[in-house]
Design a protein around this motif. Structure first.
Motif, PDB file in Angstrom:
ATOM      1  N   VAL A  27       7.389  59.978  10.820  1.00 41.86           N
ATOM      2  CA  VAL A  27       7.426  60.048  12.286  1.00 41.86           C
ATOM      3  C   VAL A  27       5.999  60.021  12.835  1.00 41.86           C
ATOM      4  O   VAL A  27       5.710  59.321  13.810  1.00 41.86           O
ATOM      5  N   SER A  31       6.896  55.392  12.330  1.00 37.98           N
ATOM      6  CA  SER A  31       8.225  54.944  11.903  1.00 37.98           C
ATOM      7  C   SER A  31       9.244  56.064  12.158  1.00 37.98           C
ATOM      8  O   SER A  31       9.806  56.647  11.244  1.00 37.98           O
ATOM      9  N   TRP A  32       9.482  56.341  13.451  1.00 40.71           N
ATOM     10  CA  TRP A  32      10.284  57.509  13.806  1.00 40.71           C
ATOM     11  C   TRP A  32      11.744  57.356  13.410  1.00 40.71           C
ATOM     12  O   TRP A  32      12.388  58.333  13.052  1.00 40.71           O
ATOM     13  N   ARG A  33      12.291  56.145  13.467  1.00 43.65           N
ATOM     14  CA  ARG A  33      13.698  55.968  13.066  1.00 43.65           C
ATOM     15  C   ARG A  33      13.902  56.299  11.589  1.00 43.65           C
ATOM     16  O   ARG A  33      14.804  57.045  11.231  1.00 43.65           O
ATOM     17  N   LEU A  36      13.516  60.035  11.049  1.00 43.24           N
ATOM     18  CA  LEU A  36      14.703  60.812  11.418  1.00 43.24           C
ATOM     19  C   LEU A  36      15.830  60.624  10.416  1.00 43.24           C
ATOM     20  O   LEU A  36      16.576  61.566  10.132  1.00 43.24           O
ATOM     21  N   HIS A  37      15.962  59.421   9.871  1.00 51.21           N
ATOM     22  CA  HIS A  37      16.968  59.208   8.823  1.00 51.21           C
ATOM     23  C   HIS A  37      16.665  60.081   7.600  1.00 51.21           C
ATOM     24  O   HIS A  37      17.562  60.679   7.024  1.00 51.21           O
ATOM     25  N   ALA A  84      18.869  58.536  15.620  1.00 55.61           N
ATOM     26  CA  ALA A  84      18.043  57.398  15.177  1.00 55.61           C
ATOM     27  C   ALA A  84      18.787  56.074  15.303  1.00 55.61           C
ATOM     28  O   ALA A  84      18.176  55.035  15.530  1.00 55.61           O
TER      29      ALA A  84
END
Length: 90
Positions: A27, A31-33, A36-37, A84
C-alpha cells in the motif's frame, strides 16, 4: 538469537503480522489494491487458523472467544478484499 513462539497459535499470529506488514508495504508503495488483497487474505487466514488450532495451542491468536475472533477476522478480511474489488479505478 531469535526464537519462534512455542504455541501453534502464536506462530500463526506472527505469520499473520508479517503478511499484514507486507500488505502495508505494498500500500505504501502505491499498489493499494494488491496490498488490501494481501491484508484481507491475512485476516481470512487468521480466522481459519483460529478455527482449527486446538485450545491448548491458541497462544496469542486468542483475543476473545473463539466465535468472536473467527467472525471478526473473517468479516474484516472479506470486507478489505471486497473494498479492493469494488472501488473503481482512476
Amino acid at each position: 538469537m531469535i526464537s519462534l513462539p512455542r504455541s501453534r497459535g502464536s506462530q500463526f499470529y506472527l505469520l499473520q503480522l508479517l503478511v499484514v506488514a507486507a500488505g502495508l508495504v505494498l500500500v505504501l508503495f502505491g499498489s493499494w489494491r494488491l496490498g488490501l488483497h494481501v491484508i484481507g487474505a491475512a485476516f481470512v487466514g487468521g480466522a481459519v487458523a483460529r478455527a482449527v488450532v486446538p485450545v491448548e495451542h491458541e497462544g496469542m491468536l486468542r483475543v476473545r472467544g473463539r466465535t468472536f475472533d473467527i467472525f471478526w477476522m473473517a468479516t474484516l478480511g472479506v470486507a478489505l478484499i471486497a473494498l479492493a474489488i469494488v472501488v473503481p479505478p482512476n
